[in-house]
Design a protein around this motif. Structure first.
Motif, mmCIF file in Angstrom:
data_model
loop_
_atom_site.group_PDB
_atom_site.id
_atom_site.type_symbol
_atom_site.label_atom_id
_atom_site.label_comp_id
_atom_site.label_asym_id
_atom_site.label_seq_id
_atom_site.Cartn_x
_atom_site.Cartn_y
_atom_site.Cartn_z
ATOM 1 N N LEU A 195 9.238 5.096 16.307
ATOM 2 C CA LEU A 195 8.555 5.273 15.016
ATOM 3 C C LEU A 195 7.174 5.913 15.154
ATOM 4 O O LEU A 195 6.295 5.694 14.331
ATOM 5 C CB LEU A 195 8.438 3.936 14.269
ATOM 6 N N ALA A 196 6.991 6.707 16.216
ATOM 7 C CA ALA A 196 5.749 7.465 16.394
ATOM 8 C C ALA A 196 6.113 8.891 16.787
ATOM 9 O O ALA A 196 5.839 9.326 17.911
ATOM 10 C CB ALA A 196 4.872 6.824 17.457
ATOM 11 N N PRO A 197 6.733 9.638 15.851
ATOM 12 C CA PRO A 197 7.181 10.998 16.169
ATOM 13 C C PRO A 197 6.029 11.889 16.615
ATOM 14 O O PRO A 197 4.865 11.671 16.247
ATOM 15 C CB PRO A 197 7.774 11.491 14.845
ATOM 16 N N ILE A 198 6.359 12.902 17.395
ATOM 17 C CA ILE A 198 5.345 13.777 17.986
ATOM 18 C C ILE A 198 4.425 14.381 16.942
ATOM 19 O O ILE A 198 3.202 14.425 17.136
ATOM 20 C CB ILE A 198 6.023 14.883 18.827
ATOM 21 N N ASN A 199 4.962 14.849 15.817
ATOM 22 C CA ASN A 199 4.136 15.560 14.838
ATOM 23 C C ASN A 199 2.987 14.708 14.308
ATOM 24 O O ASN A 199 1.886 15.217 14.084
ATOM 25 C CB ASN A 199 4.990 16.048 13.670
ATOM 26 N N ILE A 200 3.231 13.426 14.089
ATOM 27 C CA ILE A 200 2.161 12.576 13.555
ATOM 28 C C ILE A 200 1.324 11.986 14.683
ATOM 29 O O ILE A 200 0.093 11.906 14.580
ATOM 30 C CB ILE A 200 2.725 11.453 12.643
ATOM 31 N N TRP A 201 1.960 11.575 15.779
ATOM 32 C CA TRP A 201 1.206 10.920 16.845
ATOM 33 C C TRP A 201 0.241 11.877 17.541
ATOM 34 O O TRP A 201 -0.942 11.573 17.704
ATOM 35 C CB TRP A 201 2.145 10.290 17.877
ATOM 36 N N GLY A 204 1.407 -4.411 12.973
ATOM 37 C CA GLY A 204 1.411 -2.960 13.059
ATOM 38 C C GLY A 204 2.789 -2.340 12.939
ATOM 39 O O GLY A 204 2.916 -1.164 12.574
ATOM 40 N N TYR A 205 3.829 -3.092 13.246
ATOM 41 C CA TYR A 205 5.205 -2.606 13.062
ATOM 42 C C TYR A 205 5.410 -2.125 11.630
ATOM 43 O O TYR A 205 5.999 -1.063 11.403
ATOM 44 C CB TYR A 205 6.165 -3.743 13.389
ATOM 45 N N PHE A 206 4.888 -2.882 10.665
ATOM 46 C CA PHE A 206 5.043 -2.518 9.257
ATOM 47 C C PHE A 206 3.896 -1.643 8.759
ATOM 48 O O PHE A 206 4.124 -0.639 8.081
ATOM 49 C CB PHE A 206 5.132 -3.785 8.393
ATOM 50 N N PHE A 251 4.750 2.283 7.843
ATOM 51 C CA PHE A 251 4.086 2.832 6.659
ATOM 52 C C PHE A 251 3.215 4.054 6.979
ATOM 53 O O PHE A 251 3.426 5.137 6.435
ATOM 54 C CB PHE A 251 3.248 1.764 5.968
ATOM 55 N N ASP A 252 2.246 3.882 7.886
ATOM 56 C CA ASP A 252 1.261 4.940 8.105
ATOM 57 C C ASP A 252 1.865 6.152 8.818
ATOM 58 O O ASP A 252 1.708 7.290 8.366
ATOM 59 C CB ASP A 252 0.084 4.384 8.912
ATOM 60 N N PHE A 253 2.523 5.924 9.936
ATOM 61 C CA PHE A 253 3.058 7.030 10.712
ATOM 62 C C PHE A 253 4.233 7.723 10.034
ATOM 63 O O PHE A 253 4.480 8.909 10.278
ATOM 64 C CB PHE A 253 3.513 6.553 12.090
ATOM 65 N N ILE A 286 5.166 11.381 2.601
ATOM 66 C CA ILE A 286 4.616 11.607 1.262
ATOM 67 C C ILE A 286 3.583 12.733 1.280
ATOM 68 O O ILE A 286 3.581 13.612 0.410
ATOM 69 C CB ILE A 286 3.978 10.310 0.717
ATOM 70 N N ASN A 287 2.733 12.744 2.309
ATOM 71 C CA ASN A 287 1.657 13.733 2.374
ATOM 72 C C ASN A 287 2.153 15.137 2.696
ATOM 73 O O ASN A 287 1.637 16.118 2.151
ATOM 74 C CB ASN A 287 0.607 13.307 3.408
ATOM 75 N N ASN A 288 3.121 15.236 3.602
ATOM 76 C CA ASN A 288 3.607 16.562 4.008
ATOM 77 C C ASN A 288 5.025 16.453 4.537
ATOM 78 O O ASN A 288 5.256 16.431 5.742
ATOM 79 C CB ASN A 288 2.681 17.164 5.069
ATOM 80 N N PRO A 289 6.016 16.382 3.628
ATOM 81 C CA PRO A 289 7.394 16.165 4.068
ATOM 82 C C PRO A 289 7.943 17.283 4.958
ATOM 83 O O PRO A 289 8.733 17.020 5.856
ATOM 84 C CB PRO A 289 8.171 16.068 2.752
ATOM 85 N N ARG A 290 7.506 18.513 4.720
ATOM 86 C CA ARG A 290 8.023 19.623 5.527
ATOM 87 C C ARG A 290 7.537 19.525 6.966
ATOM 88 O O ARG A 290 8.315 19.742 7.907
ATOM 89 C CB ARG A 290 7.586 20.958 4.923
ATOM 90 N N LYS A 291 6.270 19.214 7.147
ATOM 91 C CA LYS A 291 5.710 19.104 8.501
ATOM 92 C C LYS A 291 6.243 17.875 9.226
ATOM 93 O O LYS A 291 6.521 17.928 10.429
ATOM 94 C CB LYS A 291 4.183 19.044 8.430
#
Length: 335
Positions: free
Chosen positions: A108-114, A167-169, A174-176, A182-187
């Motif tokens: 649950l920490a994909p490269i694009n966000i992490w 932090g799991y939730f 939620f955050d990652f 919600i902020n940038n579904p394409r990215k």
């Protein structure tokens, strides 16, 4: 008489700072590829075996033991994943990239966000202007007092122990993922895949094994891993003695030394956490492989007197009490 006895006594060398300190650390930023692969594959196999134990052992106590082990091994592999994304290990390996991409989605920490948020964290560590991107937000006393009641509540909620230990939730689901979609579904398409996969696996486990298996084989490992990971990330920069500066007075290397902790742990927890307790060394040079951080600290005098914390309950409570930066006292403190 030996010529050596005529030499003047060695003068104590001045401690390196700034760019010179970083350049000196580069000698430890060389990986042993065999060891990188050994650590990666060994941890991956052990993690798979731990998860298997939660499924195939019949007694719930045995399942729980393997559940805890699975959670701790997720933390260890996360540090390996984290090092890969820093370019510290296996950076030219397509196979490693595939493994790490899949792991990022799994955990649950994909490269694009992490990678984006974590790189920002390294470049802005302990800046008061950093409002929590890749880190936990910290406001000065005056900035906090100017907030509305609603914004004070939100700010304190982000630093609350429940937010950290769940932090799991709060962070990973939620955050990652939800927020990034919600902020940038394409990215953040990989966040969508991570959520769907995570829920899909949980559903399959529940249908095939029931509620107890779902809790012990899926929920508990992630709660343990994410709670420990979130707390480590918090306490490595929010501890008694940490210093914070505004942009004008900020220095990258100095922030690594003065604003990043060395977390004292025993050999087992150092192994389980991939030596991330040597966090001040990591922030001096994030391209040092995790298995060379201890060596760098041992051989560089500048790194041998760090500010410390630990996983002792007393130190955990002391870190969690800290809420704002007080410029008059020059310290981070409780309200």
């Amino acid at each position: 008489m030996n010529v050596e006895t005529l030499e003047k006594p060695n003068q104590e060398k001045p401690f390196l700072k700034g760019r010179e300190l970083i350049l000196q650390s580069m000698k430890y930023a060389k990986e042993d590829k065999f060891r990188s692969w050994l650590e990666t594959l060994m941890t991956l196999v052990l993690m798979a075996l731990a998860f298997s134990g939660t499924f195939f052992i019949n007694q719930w106590l045995g399942k729980l033991v393997f559940s805890v082990l699975a959670g701790l091994l997720i933390v260890r592999f996360f540090i390996i994943y984290h090092d890969f994304l820093h370019g510290a290990i296996l950076k030219k390996s397509p196979m490693a990239k595939l493994i790490m991409t899949l792991f990022g989605i799994f955990v649950l920490a994909p490269i694009n966000i992490w990678k984006g948020t974590h790189d920002h964290h390294h470049n802005n560590n302990s800046k008061l202007s950093n409002h929590g991107i890749g880190s936990y937000p910290l406001l000065s006393k005056n900035d906090f007092e100017r907030l509305s009641k609603k914004k004070k509540f939100i700010y304190l909620a982000t630093r609350h122990p429940l937010t950290i230990f769940f932090g799991y939730f709060t962070l990973f689901i939620f955050d990652f993922n939800i927020r990034s979609i919600i902020n940038n579904p394409r990215k953040h398409w990989d966040s969508f895949i991570a959520l769907v996969l995570h829920i899909g696996i949980a559903t399959f486990i529940f249908i095939s094994g029931g509620f107890q298996t779902l809790i012990l084989s899926w929920i508990i490992p992630f709660i343990i891993a994410n709670a420990l990971g979130a707390y480590l990330f918090y306490a490595q920069h929010n501890f008694p003695g940490a210093t914070f500066k505004d942009n004008r007075n900020w220095d990258y290397a100095q922030a690594a030394i003065d604003s990043t902790s060395y977390m004292k742990m025993g050999p087992l927890m150092n192994w389980m956490t991939g030596n991330i307790g040597y966090h001040h060394v990591h922030h001096v040079n994030h391209t040092i492989p995790f298995y060379r951080l201890k060596e760098a600290m041992r051989n560089m005098p500048e790194l041998q007197n760090p500010k410390t914390t630990s996983l002792h309950p007393k130190d955990i409570i002391a870190c969690l009490r800290l809420k704002i930066w007080d410029p008059e006292l020059g310290e981070i403190r409780a309200l």
